[in-house]
Design an enzyme around this catalytic site. Structure first.
Site, PDB file in Angstrom:
ATOM      1  CB  CYS A   7     -65.139 -45.729 -16.296  1.00 21.75           C
ATOM      2  SG  CYS A   7     -65.870 -44.912 -14.863  1.00 21.75           S
ATOM      3  CG  ASN A  10     -67.522 -46.119  -9.867  1.00 21.26           C
ATOM      4  OD1 ASN A  10     -67.743 -46.493  -8.730  1.00 21.26           O
ATOM      5  ND2 ASN A  10     -68.389 -46.362 -10.833  1.00 21.26           N
ATOM      6  CB  CYS A  12     -67.991 -39.606 -15.962  1.00 20.42           C
ATOM      7  SG  CYS A  12     -67.377 -38.110 -15.168  1.00 20.42           S
ATOM      8  NE  ARG A  13     -65.109 -42.911 -19.064  1.00 16.42           N
ATOM      9  CZ  ARG A  13     -63.848 -43.248 -19.320  1.00 16.42           C
ATOM     10  NH1 ARG A  13     -63.514 -43.628 -20.540  1.00 16.42           N
ATOM     11  NH2 ARG A  13     -62.935 -43.213 -18.368  1.00 16.42           N
ATOM     12  CB  SER A  14     -68.488 -47.314 -14.760  1.00 17.03           C
ATOM     13  OG  SER A  14     -67.948 -46.664 -13.648  1.00 17.03           O
ATOM     14  CG  ASP A 123     -62.242 -39.450 -19.190  1.00 18.08           C
ATOM     15  OD1 ASP A 123     -63.218 -38.850 -18.703  1.00 18.08           O
ATOM     16  OD2 ASP A 123     -61.186 -39.671 -18.581  1.00 18.08           O
TER      17      ASP A 123
END
Ligand code: 4NP
Length: 159
Positions: A7, A10, A12-14, A123
């Protein structure tokens, strides 16, 4: 087989995808066969633990992200990983822009594995708690699809 979630930051999402996918692998008994990591395109948060809101959303589903630390996408990743799974279109474009000519890693939008052809994991960084819940819902769906695909590929390799 190795899988890298990518993401922007690195945090939040990944990291959420890494945690959720690791649990899915363990449920399916594949945790010793499939390697997993995550990274970001940007360097702002290198060395930091996942965002507290991402950690809280994951913990509500029994997943602990606290040991993860952010790192940036590196050229070696294009050789060490078989799959580079981008959270959004910008991440995917950045991956392709950095790809060495001889890298064979497969780079795709992660939500391809949830059956969406062009959908991104939004995001959540500048939003609120619902954004983090949406991230984890989408990531759970795609993780199930990805494990299923990897299982099929592993079985095809064995036969
Ligand atoms: P992520 O979220 O890419 O899911 O980790 C973000 C984290 C930080 C920033 C942007 C997105 N940032 O601009 O610092």
């Amino acid at each position: 087989m190795r899988v890298l979630f990518v993401c922007l930051g690195n945090i939040c999402r990944s990291p959420t995808a890494e945690g959720v996918f690791r649990r899915q692998l363990a449920k399916d008994g594949l945790e010793d066969i499939v390697g997993v990591d995550s990274c970001g395109i940007g360097s702002w948060h290198v060395g930091k633990a996942p965002d507290s809101r991402a950690q809280a959303a994951a913990l509500r589903r029994g997943i602990d992200l606290s040991a993860q630390r952010a790192r940036q996408l590196a050229v070696e990743d294009f050789y060490r990983f078989d799959y580079l799974l981008a959270m959004d279109h910008d991440n995917l474009a950045a991956i392709e822009a950095q790809r060495p000519a001889d890298s064979r890693a497969e780079a795709v939008l992660f939500l391809t594995y949830a059956g969406y052809s062009e959908r991104a994991v939004p995001d959540p960084y500048y939003g609120g708690e619902p954004g983090f819940e949406e991230v984890i819902d989408l990531v759970e769906e795609a993780s199930r699809g990805l494990v299923e695909t990897l299982r099929e590929r592993l079985e095809a390799q064995r036969s």
